[in-house]
Motif scaffolding. Structure first.
Motif, PDB file in Angstrom:
ATOM      1  N   VAL A  81       0.024  46.737  41.243  1.00  0.00           N
ATOM      2  CA  VAL A  81      -1.177  46.496  40.446  1.00  0.00           C
ATOM      3  C   VAL A  81      -2.137  47.644  40.718  1.00  0.00           C
ATOM      4  CG1 VAL A  81      -3.108  44.927  40.035  1.00  0.00           C
ATOM      5  CG2 VAL A  81      -0.866  44.005  40.737  1.00  0.00           C
ATOM      6  N   VAL A  89      -0.213  47.551  35.440  1.00  0.00           N
ATOM      7  CA  VAL A  89       0.809  47.187  36.423  1.00  0.00           C
ATOM      8  C   VAL A  89       2.032  48.036  36.120  1.00  0.00           C
ATOM      9  CG1 VAL A  89       2.373  45.369  37.250  1.00  0.00           C
ATOM     10  CG2 VAL A  89      -0.022  44.832  36.769  1.00  0.00           C
ATOM     11  N   TRP A 119       5.829  49.857  38.189  1.00  0.00           N
ATOM     12  CA  TRP A 119       6.811  49.589  39.240  1.00  0.00           C
ATOM     13  C   TRP A 119       7.028  50.830  40.075  1.00  0.00           C
ATOM     14  CZ3 TRP A 119       9.120  44.699  39.705  1.00  0.00           C
ATOM     15  CH2 TRP A 119       8.786  43.804  38.675  1.00  0.00           C
ATOM     16  N   ARG A 168      11.005  52.201  34.252  1.00  0.00           N
ATOM     17  CA  ARG A 168      12.226  51.422  33.995  1.00  0.00           C
ATOM     18  C   ARG A 168      12.833  51.808  32.655  1.00  0.00           C
ATOM     19  NH1 ARG A 168      10.097  45.507  34.411  1.00  0.00           N
ATOM     20  NH2 ARG A 168       8.487  46.523  33.176  1.00  0.00           N
ATOM     21  N   LEU A 221       2.400  45.274  45.501  1.00  0.00           N
ATOM     22  CA  LEU A 221       1.416  46.223  46.016  1.00  0.00           C
ATOM     23  C   LEU A 221       0.154  46.206  45.165  1.00  0.00           C
ATOM     24  CD1 LEU A 221       3.749  49.319  46.633  1.00  0.00           C
ATOM     25  CD2 LEU A 221       2.981  47.629  48.322  1.00  0.00           C
TER      26      LEU A 221
END
Lengths: 143, 143
Positions: free
Chosen positions: A55, A67, A69, A89, A119
């Motif tokens: 985040v 947000v 990854w 992704r 996180l």
């Protein structure tokens, strides 16, 4: 793998506050302490793809910006360079936020949650977080 | 399934702002407009488990409290009752936050992000978000 910072003075200190390695340029080492891959906390819980959600929050306004990854390398780069890096992704590649747009995010702090599977990254953004040009990606109200 | 709110007056309005159904107690319908399962936006992107991550933020302090996961039913219940509900991946069941601890979270707003794969939920918490008793689950600094 070699444990670089193992002196007694580092015993109870976060890896981020360990003394700096000398094998990176001053321009990097001056921004955030060096954080080796081997230094990442071993109790972070990566998902079955090796990812953890991050985040991103504006440190000044407290607005939640986005947000995304991270894999271990993205987190290491984020901590080592002081700018956010993620794992895309969709593209299947590391992504230095702002590398193309200029809208980098300077990291002021990183926290793990209680069970180590998320996180929180506080940043000073150089521009909008969203690819649409919005300050935050969260602009669509459901309720 | 029956589309309950399909009148022309509802055409361009968020489902959350549709007129209230009369089949729920006043104590519920007075808190947030009713949001039927069939009313959930069809462009939300649930992962391969049918889940979406939800960032929970204190509406008053802007502190990021926790991140948890919702399935469609958890989101519908969150919107319908005005209190956060999640899907517990570890227990494999719906989870009404605070049902046991009393630390419920009253929802003041829900946002989807630009690509519809993450939610931001702003709340007024009745107590600590974290099972450790901490206000926020993000109390462990990495940097």
């Amino acid at each position: 793998m070699t444990q670089i910072h193992a002196g007694p003075l580092e015993g109870n200190r976060s890896p981020l506050h360990q003394s700096q390695s000398t094998d990176l340029p001053v321009s990097q080492s001056a921004r955030l302490p060096i954080y080796q891959s081997t230094d990442l906390p071993d109790d972070l819980r990566w998902d079955d793809r090796g990812l953890i959600p991050a985040v991103v929050q504006d440190a000044a306004t407290s607005k939640v910006l986005m947000v995304a990854w991270m894999n271990a390398e993205a987190l290491r780069l984020t901590l080592a360079t002081g700018e956010t890096h993620f794992w895309s992704r969709s593209r299947g590649e590391l992504w230095h936020k702002g590398a193309t747009s200029g809208n980098t995010q300077r990291v002021t702090g990183v926290w793990a949650d209680c069970d180590g599977d998320t996180l929180l990254v506080q940043v000073e953004p150089a521009g909008p977080a969203c690819h649409t040009g919005a300050v935050s990606c969260f602009f669509r109200a459901l309720g």
